[in-house]
Design an enzyme around this catalytic site. Structure first.
Site, PDB file in Angstrom:
ATOM      1  N   SER A 122     103.127 -95.793 -47.507  1.00 52.15           N
ATOM      2  CA  SER A 122     103.417 -94.725 -46.353  1.00 52.15           C
ATOM      3  C   SER A 122     104.598 -95.761 -45.582  1.00 52.15           C
ATOM      4  CB  SER A 122     102.466 -94.212 -45.299  1.00 52.15           C
ATOM      5  OG  SER A 122     101.498 -93.674 -46.061  1.00 52.15           O
ATOM      6  N   GLN A 234     101.850 -93.654 -57.863  1.00 52.31           N
ATOM      7  CA  GLN A 234     100.884 -93.144 -58.859  1.00 52.31           C
ATOM      8  C   GLN A 234     101.317 -93.627 -60.180  1.00 52.31           C
ATOM      9  OE1 GLN A 234      97.406 -92.489 -58.528  1.00 52.31           O
ATOM     10  NE2 GLN A 234      98.379 -91.249 -57.094  1.00 52.31           N
ATOM     11  N   HIS A 257      97.053-100.656 -54.240  1.00 55.18           N
ATOM     12  CA  HIS A 257      95.740-100.288 -54.471  1.00 55.18           C
ATOM     13  C   HIS A 257      95.722 -99.029 -55.389  1.00 55.18           C
ATOM     14  CE1 HIS A 257      95.358 -96.151 -52.364  1.00 55.18           C
ATOM     15  NE2 HIS A 257      96.397 -96.822 -51.634  1.00 55.18           N
ATOM     16  N   CYS A 384      93.598 -89.095 -49.777  1.00 55.28           N
ATOM     17  CA  CYS A 384      94.042 -89.721 -48.861  1.00 55.28           C
ATOM     18  C   CYS A 384      94.385 -88.796 -47.648  1.00 55.28           C
ATOM     19  CB  CYS A 384      95.145 -90.534 -48.941  1.00 55.28           C
ATOM     20  SG  CYS A 384      96.656 -89.783 -50.041  1.00 55.28           S
TER      21      CYS A 384
END
Length: 444
Positions: A122, A234, A257, A384
């Site tokens: 983000s 992704q 992550h 998320c």
């Protein structure tokens, strides 16, 4: 090699006194091969046996790869120094930050100065957008600036642009996607105007795995002199995310992550020559572009994860594709192919190898997942930003009917997913689907 050594103040000197360069190389190779046998692609992690729960939610977050955890370990207790400190405690930390940057740069195929470390995807996305707008203003432009994006972006892009629209800072052209979840590169390029400050289109979608034609879009943006950003969070660790594959992009978001590193660490690739202003002001870290003492522990981890991707991407992608195919075949065999709808691109080259978005006719996916949460970890949407039962915005943008959207499971495998884990999950999913149908609780 795949391992890095971070010792105390005298460890390097001691090592060089004790062994020759040849013996060091032999030792490193033996250790790497031994570790790979224990922890490499296709190796089951202890969590499955410990929790008794199949993990099919790798798009939400990847398990921390064992090699990554081992790389981070020295920075928990021993090498705790501030990388800006010029003494024996600071040196290992500074070396770790440099090594992590070098590994990310090697994975992307860029210079080390182009890698800007951040705390999360983000932040990287926000920095890219706000940096592009600041640069447009510096070049003489004025608000509202024009931005081109797609209708299926991550909320870090979508919500920010909606906020900036509401405040009059930007005007956004939202380019639709087709039924497979992909933008048409021609439509994106046609949306560009003389006052366009930024084009931002995600590389791959986290729900259906569709891969957008970023290279085509970036090439045209470069010709037109328009900044191009892509969120590749992704994609890393599943398909190539490097400048050869992406083309002349200006900024790329990378998130640790999602490919074996810890949460709380990410990066933003910024093309050489693109001078975006700092997002956080303070110290001179990250070349003055992002203040804040570096999180050495997490940077060591993302660096190792990047090196594993560089060395093993082909092997990992093949394994994930095999596990995804096994998962789909098992569900089709047990439930009947006619009752399933696979969402996303048909062509293998147009989708991530690990992602299966599948709708099961006549079921409520949210209830399936609720009842299976102790034995199968998966998502009905993007994890998320779940918490509501509204239809997936991505599936809605793709034109998928509400009854099918409500019946959709997002199952995503990873480097350490095993056939045993997949078969375990298939059994539980099928059992719960049949139970839901038997109790007369299908989608109306």
């Amino acid at each position: 090699g795949i391992n890095a050594e971070y010792g105390g103040p005298r460890s390097n000197q001691t090592m060089w006194r004790l062994v020759t360069a040849a013996s060091l190389l032999t030792l490193a190779l033996r250790r790497a091969l031994s570790r790979r046998r224990r922890t490499g692609t296709g190796t089951q992690l202890p969590s499955f046996a410990q929790k008794g729960c199949a993990y099919l939610d790798c798009n939400a977050t990847s398990p921390i790869w064992p090699e990554v955890a081992a790389e981070m370990a020295p920075f928990v207790f021993t090498n705790f120094g501030n990388p800006s400190s010029d003494h024996v405690y600071g040196h290992p930390s500074k070396q770790a930050v440099s090594l992590a940057r070098r590994r990310l740069a090697a994975m992307i195929g860029c210079g080390e100065a182009c890698v800007l470390f951040t705390s999360c995807g983000s932040e990287s996305d926000n920095h890219a957008v706000m940096g592009a707008l600041a640069l447009a203003r510096k070049r003489g432009g004025s608000a509202p600036f024009h931005v081109v994006t797609s209708t299926i972006e991550h909320p870090a892009i979508q919500k920010l642009l909606e906020h900036l629209e509401a405040t009059g800072e930007v005007v956004v052209t939202w380019v639709p996607v087709n039924g497979e979840g992909m933008v048409d590169s021609t439509e994106v390029v046609d949306a560009i105007r003389e006052d366009t400050a930024l084009v931002t289109v995600m590389h791959s979608n986290n729900e259906v795995g569709s891969i957008n034609p970023i290279r085509k879009i970036a090439t045209k943006c470069s010709e037109l002199g328009v900044l191009m950003h892509t969120d590749a969070a992704q994609s890393v660790g599943k398909v190539p995310v490097n400048l050869e594959a992406l083309g002349p992009v200006d900024m790329v978001t990378i998130v640790g992550h999602k490919f074996g590193a810890h949460k709380g660490v990410a990066a933003l690739y910024v093309r050489d020559g693109v001078e975006i202003q700092p997002f956080l002001f303070g110290g001179g870290q990250e070349g003055g572009r992002r203040a804040g003492t570096e999180n050495v522990l997490l940077l060591a981890g993302i660096g190792m994860a990047a090196e594993i991707v560089t060395l093993q991407l082909g092997e990992m992608a093949e394994h994930m594709a095999t596990m995804r195919a096994r998962l789909l075949c098992g569900l089709e065999r047990e439930l009947g192919a006619q009752r399933l709808r696979v969402n996303g691109p048909v062509e293998l080259s147009d989708r991530l190898p690990n992602t299966l978005s599948v709708s099961i006719k006549g079921v409520k996916a949210a209830e399936i997942l609720r009842d299976l949460k102790q034995v199968v970890a998966a998502s009905a949407g993007a994890a998320c930003h779940t918490g509501v039962t509204a239809p997936s915005g991505v599936l809605t943008a793709m034109g998928i009917a509400p009854e099918w959207a409500a019946a959709t499971l997002r199952l995503s495998v990873g480097r350490h997913t095993t056939a045993e884990e997949v078969d375990f999950a298939i059994g539980h999913i099928v059992s719960r689907v049949r139970e839901q149908q038997r109790t007369g609780d299908p989608v109306q």
